[in-house]
Write an enzyme that holds these catalytic residues in place. Structure first.
Site, PDB file in Angstrom:
ATOM      1  N   LEU A  45      69.820  26.110  82.072  1.00  0.00           N
ATOM      2  CA  LEU A  45      71.124  26.177  82.718  1.00  0.00           C
ATOM      3  C   LEU A  45      71.013  27.317  83.713  1.00  0.00           C
ATOM      4  CD1 LEU A  45      73.899  24.806  82.560  1.00  0.00           C
ATOM      5  CD2 LEU A  45      74.557  26.458  80.829  1.00  0.00           C
ATOM      6  N   ASP A  46      71.298  27.026  84.975  1.00  0.00           N
ATOM      7  CA  ASP A  46      71.103  28.023  86.020  1.00  0.00           C
ATOM      8  C   ASP A  46      71.842  29.320  85.718  1.00  0.00           C
ATOM      9  OD1 ASP A  46      69.573  26.272  87.597  1.00  0.00           O
ATOM     10  OD2 ASP A  46      71.394  25.360  88.403  1.00  0.00           O
ATOM     11  N   ARG A  47      71.327  30.393  86.267  1.00  0.00           N
ATOM     12  CA  ARG A  47      71.908  31.717  86.068  1.00  0.00           C
ATOM     13  C   ARG A  47      73.379  31.749  86.489  1.00  0.00           C
ATOM     14  NH1 ARG A  47      69.587  37.074  89.141  1.00  0.00           N
ATOM     15  NH2 ARG A  47      71.092  38.565  88.346  1.00  0.00           N
TER      16      ARG A  47
END
Length: 196
Positions: A45-47
């Site tokens: 899950l992207d930052r």
């Protein structure tokens, strides 16, 4: 016995236990929140995204969740800039063509702001002259930044992105930074449908 952890990843946290970035980096990682040895994230899950992450110590389960062939559905709540038109929603439903090829069709619907939504730190930028809306999107792929790229492709840039569900697992009231042990759910039989 297989361990299964459900975690609500806050904004600005890497979806890994160590930061392999530049030396002296102070980026936040999963190790700040989860002290369970031997579990690893089933997917990323992207930052700059928030929400549900599934962690397990079972490599086969991890592969089942992340493999494009398994087509595990993942549901996101996307706050987008602009007011979606029927044409834009239909384009997302049919699948859009990105630089790495066409996406599979998605399930998409307009929704109200999610109930009980926590504030984001830092807050999303707002422009008085540009409306925004919430979409619920369910996809069965896991390409890099896929939901953001899909909404941008139809002219609806994503301002905030929250993953609400992965397969049969959902956030279900988990606060940002909190996790719960869902190991018992692996052994539970699937609910049976009553015959018609």
């Amino acid at each position: 016995m297989t361990r299964l952890i459900l975690f609500n990843k806050p904004y600005d946290v890497l979806s890994q236990f160590t930061d392999k970035g530049t030396e002296g980096s102070t980026r936040r990682t999963l190790s700040e929140f989860i002290d369970v040895p031997g579990v690893y994230a089933a997917g990323r899950l992207d930052r700059d995204s928030e929400g549900l992450m599934v962690l397990t110590d079972d490599g086969r389960l991890q592969a089942r969740i992340t493999s494009p062939r398994a087509q595990t559905p993942k549901t996101y709540w996307a706050q987008v800039e602009g007011t979606p038109t029927e044409g834009q929603l239909q384009a997302l439903c049919k699948g859009v063509t990105l630089k790495d090829g066409p996406t599979r069709p998605a399930k998409v619907r307009l929704m109200e702001e999610p109930e009980g939504l926590w504030p984001r730190t830092p807050p999303v930028r707002f422009r008085k002259t540009v409306p925004d809306a919430w979409l619920e999107l369910t996809i069965t792929e896991g390409r890099n930044r896929q939901v953001r790229r899909m909404t941008a492709a139809v002219g609806l840039p994503t301002l905030r992105l929250i993953r609400a569900r992965v397969g049969k697992w959902a956030l279900d009231g988990l606060a940002p930074g909190d996790w719960r042990d869902a190991t018992a759910e692996l052994a539970a039989p699937s609910p049976r449908r009553k015959p018609r």
